[in-house]
Design a protein around this motif. Structure first.
Motif, PDB file in Angstrom:
ATOM      1  N   GLN A 154       2.212   2.361  -3.432  1.00 42.89           N
ATOM      2  CA  GLN A 154       1.257   3.019  -4.317  1.00 42.89           C
ATOM      3  C   GLN A 154       1.110   4.507  -4.015  1.00 42.89           C
ATOM      4  OE1 GLN A 154      -0.189   1.385  -6.962  1.00 42.89           O
ATOM      5  NE2 GLN A 154       1.229  -0.217  -6.302  1.00 42.89           N
ATOM      6  N   THR A 203       5.777  -2.803 -11.179  1.00 37.07           N
ATOM      7  CA  THR A 203       5.047  -1.583 -10.839  1.00 37.07           C
ATOM      8  C   THR A 203       3.583  -1.859 -10.531  1.00 37.07           C
ATOM      9  OG1 THR A 203       6.537  -0.309 -12.268  1.00 37.07           O
ATOM     10  CG2 THR A 203       4.464   0.732 -11.633  1.00 37.07           C
ATOM     11  N   THR A 204       2.957  -2.731 -11.318  1.00 37.63           N
ATOM     12  CA  THR A 204       1.528  -3.006 -11.133  1.00 37.63           C
ATOM     13  C   THR A 204       1.252  -4.113 -10.131  1.00 37.63           C
ATOM     14  OG1 THR A 204       1.548  -4.574 -12.987  1.00 37.63           O
ATOM     15  CG2 THR A 204       1.013  -2.260 -13.487  1.00 37.63           C
ATOM     16  N   SER A 213      -2.368  -0.642 -18.137  1.00 36.27           N
ATOM     17  CA  SER A 213      -1.244   0.080 -17.525  1.00 36.27           C
ATOM     18  C   SER A 213      -0.028   0.033 -18.427  1.00 36.27           C
ATOM     19  CB  SER A 213      -0.923  -0.521 -16.154  1.00 36.27           C
ATOM     20  OG  SER A 213      -2.011  -0.374 -15.269  1.00 36.27           O
ATOM     21  N   MET A 227       0.820  -1.200   0.000  1.00 37.25           N
ATOM     22  CA  MET A 227       0.000   0.000   0.000  1.00 37.25           C
ATOM     23  C   MET A 227       0.859   1.256   0.000  1.00 37.25           C
ATOM     24  SD  MET A 227      -3.009   1.063   2.678  1.00 37.25           S
ATOM     25  CE  MET A 227      -1.849   1.080   4.056  1.00 37.25           C
ATOM     26  N   TRP A 264      -3.460  -6.571  -4.085  1.00 37.68           N
ATOM     27  CA  TRP A 264      -4.530  -6.050  -3.224  1.00 37.68           C
ATOM     28  C   TRP A 264      -5.899  -6.359  -3.810  1.00 37.68           C
ATOM     29  CZ3 TRP A 264      -5.494  -4.307   1.458  1.00 37.68           C
ATOM     30  CH2 TRP A 264      -4.455  -3.868   2.268  1.00 37.68           C
ATOM     31  N   PRO A 277       1.789  -4.590  -6.778  1.00 37.54           N
ATOM     32  CA  PRO A 277       1.138  -4.322  -5.482  1.00 37.54           C
ATOM     33  C   PRO A 277      -0.367  -4.136  -5.587  1.00 37.54           C
ATOM     34  CG  PRO A 277       3.179  -3.062  -5.676  1.00 37.54           C
ATOM     35  CD  PRO A 277       2.926  -3.664  -7.010  1.00 37.54           C
ATOM     36  N   LEU A 278      -0.811  -3.326  -6.526  1.00 39.55           N
ATOM     37  CA  LEU A 278      -2.250  -3.090  -6.646  1.00 39.55           C
ATOM     38  C   LEU A 278      -2.986  -4.353  -7.093  1.00 39.55           C
ATOM     39  CD1 LEU A 278      -4.558  -1.113  -6.406  1.00 39.55           C
ATOM     40  CD2 LEU A 278      -4.105  -0.354  -8.754  1.00 39.55           C
TER      41      LEU A 278
END
Length: 426
Positions: A264, A298-299, A355, A261, A305, A301-302
């Protein structure tokens, strides 16, 4: 006030003012909301006039904002008839100011729209305040007429609220549609200029130039490779990671989720230099592999989640039942949890693809060769400091956006299910 209602729910006629206290015409209720909205919109218009340095527009819009504000403050409450006349007078002033601002032969669509937010609310206020129902209410009405007015309010409330809601929604849609119409007009207009009237000419020469350019197809191939590679690599990492964070307890779990988190919250540009040094050391500059690795990290973590939130909604009882039947943990994941999670996986895949498809900064820094440009970098190269090719740029922008639109149309159902899947647990 001794009694407000009789035992049968009727208005008590022993108090002559009780009707006004229990009944407010729906027109007054709506004016209280709509005039406030009109004031806010006219403040936005006033900011636009300040940017345009239009002295006449500034004065007229400023006076119009003042008249609408005072009109709202003076809206009658049924206790004094002078409030109605005072509000009517200031609404008439706003209407006159709006009509005076139209006294110009050189007005654009924006000018008519901005004047409309002063003229229409003021005209509606004048019309409603001069109606017989409002006049009777301000002068005093009987209990029977108040009861009839309450019934009338109930009938009209849904319609009037729908009108107000749709008006705001139309403006929200216009904010999206107008730029698209503008760029499409530039794409089908001769030459490479941004001016001119919308729809004054039509040509497909810009699309022919772009589609006939080998460079554009090289950029498209690079973007497809990078986007698809990012999607596959990202899902292969995010799906098991999201399931592990959802189902297992291990040391550092909370710290890892907090780190995801926290990442981000920072702009991507702060990791640009470290990324560049790593890619240079590994020899991955000017390669699609380098971009795929960078975008996946880069993408990630999101994506983790998002998938963890959905996996949390899958009942654990299903897995426990499968374990009793002799399934292993991998069998439970692939045969039970993953099929139930396809909407969330689809939205995560779409997010990863878009993305990578739209990313500009990393692709610009990591790739210095035109043969390795992705579409965003390639489009930016079409607008040099001199000799801008706006028509070609607009046509290329439409072509680049077309796959995104198609994907959203194809995955619309999964998109809605995936976004709402983790909203409620259980």
């Amino acid at each position: 006030m001794n009694s407000r209602l009789l035992t049968n729910g009727m208005i008590d006629v022993s108090n002559p003012n009780i009707a006004q206290q229990w009944y407010v015409p729906i027109e007054i209720q709506m004016l209280q909301r709509w005039l406030l909205c009109a004031v806010l919109m006219n403040l936005i218009v006033l900011g636009g006039e300040l940017l345009r340095s239009d002295t006449t527009g500034i004065y007229l819009t400023g006076l119009g904002v003042g008249s609408l504000m005072i009109t709202r403050l003076l809206l009658p409450d049924g206790t004094a008839s002078w409030q109605r006349w005072a509000a009517l007078g200031f609404a008439a002033i706003g209407l006159v100011l709006g009509l005076v601002s139209l006294w110009n032969s050189d007005l654009s669509v924006y000018d008519y729209w901005s004047r409309g937010w002063l003229i229409l609310p003021a005209a509606l206020t004048v019309s409603w305040l001069t109606s017989a129902s409002i006049a009777d209410w301000c002068s005093g009405i009987s209990a029977d007429r108040a009861e009839a007015g309450l019934a009338r309010n109930k009938r009209l409330e849904v319609t009037l609220e729908a009108v107000g809601s749709h008006t705001l929604l139309i403006h929200a849609v216009a904010l999206v549609i107008i730029p698209l119409v503008w760029i499409f007009d530039v794409a089908v207009s001769p030459g490479n200029v941004l001016g001119g009237e919308i729809g004054d000419a039509f040509t497909l020469e810009h699309f022919e130039v772009i589609l006939g350019s080998p460079t554009f197809w090289v950029w498209t191939k690079n973007s497809l490779i990078v986007s698809l590679g990012t999607t596959l690599l990202g899902l292969s990492l995010a799906v098991p990671a999201g399931y592990a964070f959802s189902r297992f307890d291990f040391s550092g779990k909370k710290q890892s989720m907090f780190a995801f988190m926290l990442i981000q919250m920072f702009p991507g540009i702060i990791i640009l230099v470290p990324y560049f040094m790593v890619m240079k050391t590994l020899g991955l500059l000017n390669t699609s592999i380098g971009l795929i690795i960078a975008y996946s990290v880069t993408t990630l973590p999101l994506c983790v989640w998002m998938l963890k939130g959905f996996f949390d909604t899958v009942p654990r009882e299903l897995e426990e039942a499968a374990m009793l039947d002799g399934c292993t943990q991998l069998q439970i994941f692939f045969k039970i949890v993953l099929p139930l999670s396809l909407p969330a996986v689809a939205i995560t895949a779409l997010f990863s693809f878009l993305s990578a498809w739209n990313e500009f900064l990393l692709a610009l820094v990591f790739n210095t060769s035109n043969d390795q440009f992705t579409l965003p970098v390639g489009l930016a190269s079409m607008i040099p400091s001199t000799g801008q090719r706006w028509g070609d740029f607009a046509a290329a922008s439409i072509l680049v956006s077309t796959p995104v639109v198609i994907l959203f149309m194809l995955f619309q159902k999964s998109l809605v299910q995936g976004l709402s899947a983790g909203a409620v647990k259980g």
